[in-house]
Motif scaffolding. Structure first.
Motif, PDB file in Angstrom:
ATOM      1  N   GLY A   1       2.942 -10.910   2.812  1.00 44.48           N
ATOM      2  CA  GLY A   1       2.267 -10.318   3.608  1.00 44.48           C
ATOM      3  C   GLY A   1       2.378  -8.819   2.426  1.00 44.48           C
ATOM      4  O   GLY A   1       2.288  -8.798   1.457  1.00 44.48           O
ATOM      5  N   ILE A   2       2.137  -7.699   2.929  1.00 43.43           N
ATOM      6  CA  ILE A   2       1.889  -6.515   1.977  1.00 43.43           C
ATOM      7  C   ILE A   2       3.543  -5.441   2.575  1.00 43.43           C
ATOM      8  O   ILE A   2       3.154  -5.707   3.853  1.00 43.43           O
ATOM      9  N   ASN A   3       3.812  -5.217   2.180  1.00 46.49           N
ATOM     10  CA  ASN A   3       4.979  -4.008   2.284  1.00 46.49           C
ATOM     11  C   ASN A   3       3.896  -2.060   2.827  1.00 46.49           C
ATOM     12  O   ASN A   3       3.132  -2.238   1.986  1.00 46.49           O
ATOM     13  N   VAL A   4       4.563  -1.137   3.531  1.00 49.28           N
ATOM     14  CA  VAL A   4       3.925  -0.361   3.189  1.00 49.28           C
ATOM     15  C   VAL A   4       5.269   1.172   2.731  1.00 49.28           C
ATOM     16  O   VAL A   4       6.583   0.800   2.607  1.00 49.28           O
ATOM     17  N   ALA A   5       4.254   1.780   1.281  1.00 48.18           N
ATOM     18  CA  ALA A   5       5.284   3.018   0.607  1.00 48.18           C
ATOM     19  C   ALA A   5       4.939   4.357   1.057  1.00 48.18           C
ATOM     20  O   ALA A   5       3.788   4.384   1.555  1.00 48.18           O
ATOM     21  N   ALA A   6       5.730   4.599   1.359  1.00 47.97           N
ATOM     22  CA  ALA A   6       5.152   6.248   1.722  1.00 47.97           C
ATOM     23  C   ALA A   6       5.898   7.089   0.281  1.00 47.97           C
ATOM     24  O   ALA A   6       7.634   7.068   0.156  1.00 47.97           O
ATOM     25  N   VAL A   7       5.297   7.735   0.306  1.00 46.12           N
ATOM     26  CA  VAL A   7       5.518   9.288   0.035  1.00 46.12           C
ATOM     27  C   VAL A   7       6.932   9.902   0.530  1.00 46.12           C
ATOM     28  O   VAL A   7       5.431  10.527   1.329  1.00 46.12           O
ATOM     29  N   ALA A   8       7.644  10.603  -0.119  1.00 45.40           N
ATOM     30  CA  ALA A   8       8.376  11.647   0.764  1.00 45.40           C
ATOM     31  C   ALA A   8       9.120  13.078  -0.208  1.00 45.40           C
ATOM     32  O   ALA A   8       9.117  13.194  -0.937  1.00 45.40           O
TER      33      ALA A   8
ATOM     34  N   LYS B   1      13.780  17.285   2.886  1.00 47.62           N
ATOM     35  CA  LYS B   1      13.020  16.190   2.388  1.00 47.62           C
ATOM     36  C   LYS B   1      13.623  14.803   2.871  1.00 47.62           C
ATOM     37  O   LYS B   1      13.512  14.064   3.039  1.00 47.62           O
ATOM     38  N   LEU B   2      15.415  15.707   3.623  1.00 47.72           N
ATOM     39  CA  LEU B   2      15.401  13.515   4.532  1.00 47.72           C
ATOM     40  C   LEU B   2      14.757  13.140   5.794  1.00 47.72           C
ATOM     41  O   LEU B   2      14.428  12.598   5.770  1.00 47.72           O
ATOM     42  N   ALA B   3      14.280  15.029   6.286  1.00 46.58           N
ATOM     43  CA  ALA B   3      13.885  14.552   7.304  1.00 46.58           C
ATOM     44  C   ALA B   3      12.681  14.017   6.823  1.00 46.58           C
ATOM     45  O   ALA B   3      12.154  12.459   8.503  1.00 46.58           O
ATOM     46  N   ASP B   4      11.646  14.225   6.572  1.00 45.24           N
ATOM     47  CA  ASP B   4      10.621  14.199   5.597  1.00 45.24           C
ATOM     48  C   ASP B   4      10.529  12.260   5.648  1.00 45.24           C
ATOM     49  O   ASP B   4       9.852  11.539   5.677  1.00 45.24           O
ATOM     50  N   THR B   5      11.831  11.496   4.501  1.00 40.33           N
ATOM     51  CA  THR B   5      12.263  10.152   4.331  1.00 40.33           C
ATOM     52  C   THR B   5      11.922   9.569   6.027  1.00 40.33           C
ATOM     53  O   THR B   5      11.562   8.644   6.159  1.00 40.33           O
ATOM     54  N   ALA B   6      13.632  10.026   6.240  1.00 32.84           N
ATOM     55  CA  ALA B   6      13.713   9.550   7.997  1.00 32.84           C
ATOM     56  C   ALA B   6      12.383   8.940   8.858  1.00 32.84           C
ATOM     57  O   ALA B   6      12.371   8.397   9.533  1.00 32.84           O
TER      58      ALA B   6
ATOM     59  N   VAL C   1       0.756  -1.298  -0.246  1.00 35.18           N
ATOM     60  CA  VAL C   1      -0.126  -0.478   0.153  1.00 35.18           C
ATOM     61  C   VAL C   1       0.779   1.041   0.320  1.00 35.18           C
ATOM     62  O   VAL C   1       1.676   1.222   0.839  1.00 35.18           O
ATOM     63  N   CYS C   2       0.269   2.078  -0.386  1.00 34.24           N
ATOM     64  CA  CYS C   2       1.272   3.313  -0.583  1.00 34.24           C
ATOM     65  C   CYS C   2       0.151   4.112   0.014  1.00 34.24           C
ATOM     66  O   CYS C   2      -0.574   5.110  -0.426  1.00 34.24           O
ATOM     67  N   VAL C   3       0.807   5.412   0.544  1.00 32.60           N
ATOM     68  CA  VAL C   3       0.873   6.449   1.470  1.00 32.60           C
ATOM     69  C   VAL C   3       1.756   7.658   1.901  1.00 32.60           C
ATOM     70  O   VAL C   3       2.560   7.537   1.123  1.00 32.60           O
ATOM     71  N   TYR C   4       0.971   8.575   1.481  1.00 35.69           N
ATOM     72  CA  TYR C   4       2.012   9.898   2.634  1.00 35.69           C
ATOM     73  C   TYR C   4       2.600   9.187   4.070  1.00 35.69           C
ATOM     74  O   TYR C   4       2.499   8.211   4.247  1.00 35.69           O
ATOM     75  N   GLY C   5       3.646  10.004   4.292  1.00 36.31           N
ATOM     76  CA  GLY C   5       4.403   9.889   4.981  1.00 36.31           C
ATOM     77  C   GLY C   5       3.611   9.595   6.191  1.00 36.31           C
ATOM     78  O   GLY C   5       4.069   8.827   7.185  1.00 36.31           O
ATOM     79  N   ASP C   6       2.733  10.514   6.828  1.00 35.78           N
ATOM     80  CA  ASP C   6       2.091  10.391   8.322  1.00 35.78           C
ATOM     81  C   ASP C   6       1.230   9.495   7.701  1.00 35.78           C
ATOM     82  O   ASP C   6       0.291   9.135   9.355  1.00 35.78           O
ATOM     83  N   MET C   7       0.839   9.214   7.636  1.00 36.37           N
ATOM     84  CA  MET C   7      -0.224   8.246   7.511  1.00 36.37           C
ATOM     85  C   MET C   7       0.469   6.141   7.500  1.00 36.37           C
ATOM     86  O   MET C   7      -0.215   5.444   7.445  1.00 36.37           O
ATOM     87  N   VAL C   8       1.969   6.370   7.404  1.00 38.21           N
ATOM     88  CA  VAL C   8       2.654   5.068   7.410  1.00 38.21           C
ATOM     89  C   VAL C   8       2.067   4.122   8.952  1.00 38.21           C
ATOM     90  O   VAL C   8       1.356   3.519   9.068  1.00 38.21           O
ATOM     91  N   PRO C   9       2.199   5.129  10.378  1.00 43.38           N
ATOM     92  CA  PRO C   9       1.759   4.468  11.497  1.00 43.38           C
ATOM     93  C   PRO C   9       0.680   3.352  11.217  1.00 43.38           C
ATOM     94  O   PRO C   9       0.293   2.604  11.992  1.00 43.38           O
TER      95      PRO C   9
END
Lengths: 286, 335
Positions: free
Chosen positions: B131-138, B151-156, B106-114
């Motif tokens: 299983g299913i991976n979690v992908a985040a756009v950053a 950008k780096l903080a967003d990714t981390a 599933v691919c979501v925004y970073g704040d939706m990862v948790p």
């Protein structure tokens, strides 16, 4: 030097456009005297599928339009038909082999019926709906609403009148239709699609397929996204099995009718393809 | 003339471009890549799209497509509830058919990862383990217009929250104005930010946003640039810009990936995203993958579809194949 006639290519009408059949097939339509009249697209099951998609996407706009607005749009179609009377008369004469007087009478009757149905668009709810008496301080109102996508097998032995009599009532309530025209007499249906394309009817509200009803009807009857099935012109088909297939997805089914009075104008043809919604609302106690 | 900029070191680039990696050596390398025969590419893509895939092949293709989907929701209006329903749809795409495969991620925004991680629970994991991976756009998706530190903080942040895959956007402005070194540095830096505390690393997908790159030559160069900088996947688009994924662009990126494999023996993934809504179109992509990169690319580690509405259409086609009659949108969930 004599001029070479330019025969018209009769195509399908799906989603407001005029595609050829996806299958690339055509069949010959001959006049009453057996002479070649036109090549007409022979729709496949995939054309039927595309037509249902087009009808489904047009449904919300058409069914949510006010009854008054739908009536205006339908009336305008009759106006345009009136302007094209000569073309329809000529087509009916060539394909049915009837006299000009008989063809004219058929076209006039078709236009009159269309206008009759157009008038019902903002009135049938008042007649078919009801304010129910309930034992409490509530308004209890039943109102008919469009069923959804209606698949129609048009009467097979009439060019224009049968087609109009089957399609117009389904449109009145806000349904969108996928209609299989008469296999032997399809020219008027295709010409009507040209009228529809230049009128105010949104694309996809009426989708017209030409070809073999025996081939297409089973796919429409079993299609899970078709809400109702009008088998008025399916008398020569194995329509019982069509009904059985339609029952699989709880479709409303209207049985075949034969003879010259098939699909005679009636309020029942409008209400056949509606669902009754009942709402409760409190009365003021002041 | 300005002083030549020294770009970050990346093992792939050093191997291919040479040890003294500078902006100008990188530029020389990328500009030395032959141009794209646009007419030939589009004809090739059109030809790949004309294959007739029927019956058992079609059934196989539909199941493969589902297992390659990154089920995506990237809206400003996303809520934890929407993400949870996305996850349950990814786990059980067709509730009427238990044989239906799961999506890849599933691919979501970073704040939706948790929320995605929580909703997946024990099913959070790689597709090979069911299983299913979690992908985040950053990296300030979709525009990429933010400073590098943001950008780096967003990714981390997304990686720390449990994202297995990071979809980053490149700085198209920098790329189009010829600052390849800056784009390169950013990808290398984001790749660093994908590292977890235990030394493992989230997979990095680099979004080229081909709709803004204007030419096929640029797409080819950007693909090489992303791979040289360390991308695990190259992805066509954010889905927020039209045109999004097209078949010719995807074929072109698959060709780059194939060339990279021939050059180094290393397999890079490709992800077309945005605008693929019909199974018929998705099948064309499957054909393109099989005939361009090779059939071994048809697995979730090497090919993905970024899509949301595609899944429903594939399910309708699956139902049609199994029942023999056309299905309708009433028989799949509304997302």
């Amino acid at each position: 030097m004599s001029r070479l006639a330019v025969p018209k290519t009769y195509k399908l009408y799906v989603g407001g456009t005029f595609p050829r059949s996806e299958s690339g097939r055509v069949y010959e339509v001959v006049g009453a005297s057996g002479d070649f009249l036109a090549n007409v697209a022979k729709a496949s099951r995939k054309d039927a599928r595309d037509a249902v998609v087009a009808a489904r996407s047009a449904l919300s706009g058409w069914s949510k339009a006010t009854g008054y607005n739908r009536g205006q749009v339908l009336y305008r179609i009759a106006e345009l038909l009136e302007g094209r009377r000569a073309q329809f008369v000529a087509e009916i004469v060539s394909i049915e082999g009837v006299t000009v007087a008989a063809a004219t009478a058929q076209v006039d009757e078709a236009i009159d019926r269309w206008i009759w149905y157009a008038g019902w668009a903002d009135k049938y709810v008042q007649v078919a709906g009801n304010a129910n008496a309930v034992s409490g301080p509530f308004f209890n109102l039943s109102v008919p609403e469009a069923t959804g996508v209606v698949a129609i097998i048009a009467p097979q032995d009439s060019s224009l009148l049968g087609f109009v009599s089957a399609v117009a009532p389904a449109l009145v309530a806000g349904n969108t239709v996928v209609v299989v025209a008469s296999e032997r007499l399809p020219l008027s249906a295709v010409s009507l699609s040209e009228v529809l394309a230049t009128s105010d009817v949104p694309g996809g509200v009426v989708n017209i397929l030409t070809g073999s009803p025996a081939e297409i009807a089973p796919w429409l009857a079993s299609h899970a996204d078709v809400n109702a099935l009008d088998l008025v012109g399916a008398g020569d088909l194995d329509w019982v099995s069509l009904q059985i297939a339609a029952a699989e997805t709880l479709m409303r089914v209207f049985p075949p009718e034969n003879g010259p009075d098939a699909a005679a104008p009636s309020l029942e043809r409008i209400t056949a393809f509606t669902e009754t919604k009942t709402v409760w609302h409190t009365k003021s106690l002041l | 003339m300005s002083i030549d900029r020294i770009v970050s070191t990346a093992s792939r680039a050093i191997e291919v471009v040479g040890g003294d990696l500078t902006e100008s050596s990188l530029k020389r390398y990328l500009n030395g890549i032959p141009g794209v025969d646009a007419v030939g590419l589009e004809a090739r893509a059109a030809d790949l799209g004309s294959r007739s895939i029927k019956t058992t092949s079609k059934a196989w293709a539909l199941d493969t497509i589902i297992s390659l989907i990154d089920l995506t929701t990237l809206e400003g209006a996303d809520t934890p509830g929407k993400v949870r329903s996305l996850v349950s749809k990814g786990l059980t795409p067709d509730a009427t058919d238990p044989s239906c495969p799961r999506v890849a991620a599933v691919c979501v925004y970073g704040d939706m990862v948790p929320y995605a991680v929580e909703a997946l629970g024990a099913f959070h994991g790689d597709s090979v383990d069911g299983g299913i991976n979690v992908a985040a756009v950053a990296t300030a998706f979709p525009s990429g217009r933010a400073s590098l530190s943001v950008k780096l903080a967003d990714t981390a942040d997304a990686v720390a929250a449990g994202a297995d895959e990071i979809d980053m956007v490149i700085d198209r402005g920098a790329f189009l104005s010829g600052r390849y070194g800056q784009v390169f540095d950013e990808i290398v830096a984001v790749r660093e930010a994908c590292r977890r505390a235990d030394g493992s690393s989230a997979h990095l997908k680099v979004i080229l946003e081909t709709g803004e790159l204007n030419t096929y030559d640029n797409v080819r160069r950007a693909s090489w640039l992303a791979i040289l900088a360390g991308a695990d996947f190259i992805k066509t688009s954010t889905g927020k810009v039209a045109p999004a994924a097209t078949l010719p662009v995807t074929v072109l990126m698959l060709e780059v990936v194939r060339d990279w494999y021939r050059l180094t023996g290393e397999k890079i993934g490709v992800k077309p995203a945005g605008g693929i809504r019909a199974s018929k179109d998705a099948i064309k992509y499957v054909v393109a993958v099989a005939e361009t990169a090779g059939e071994e690319w048809l697995q979730p580690h090497l090919f993905r579809f970024g899509a949301s509405s595609l899944l429903n259409d594939v399910l309708l086609q699956r139902q049609k194949l199994s029942s023999g009659h056309y299905s309708g949108p009433d028989y799949v969930t509304i997302d």
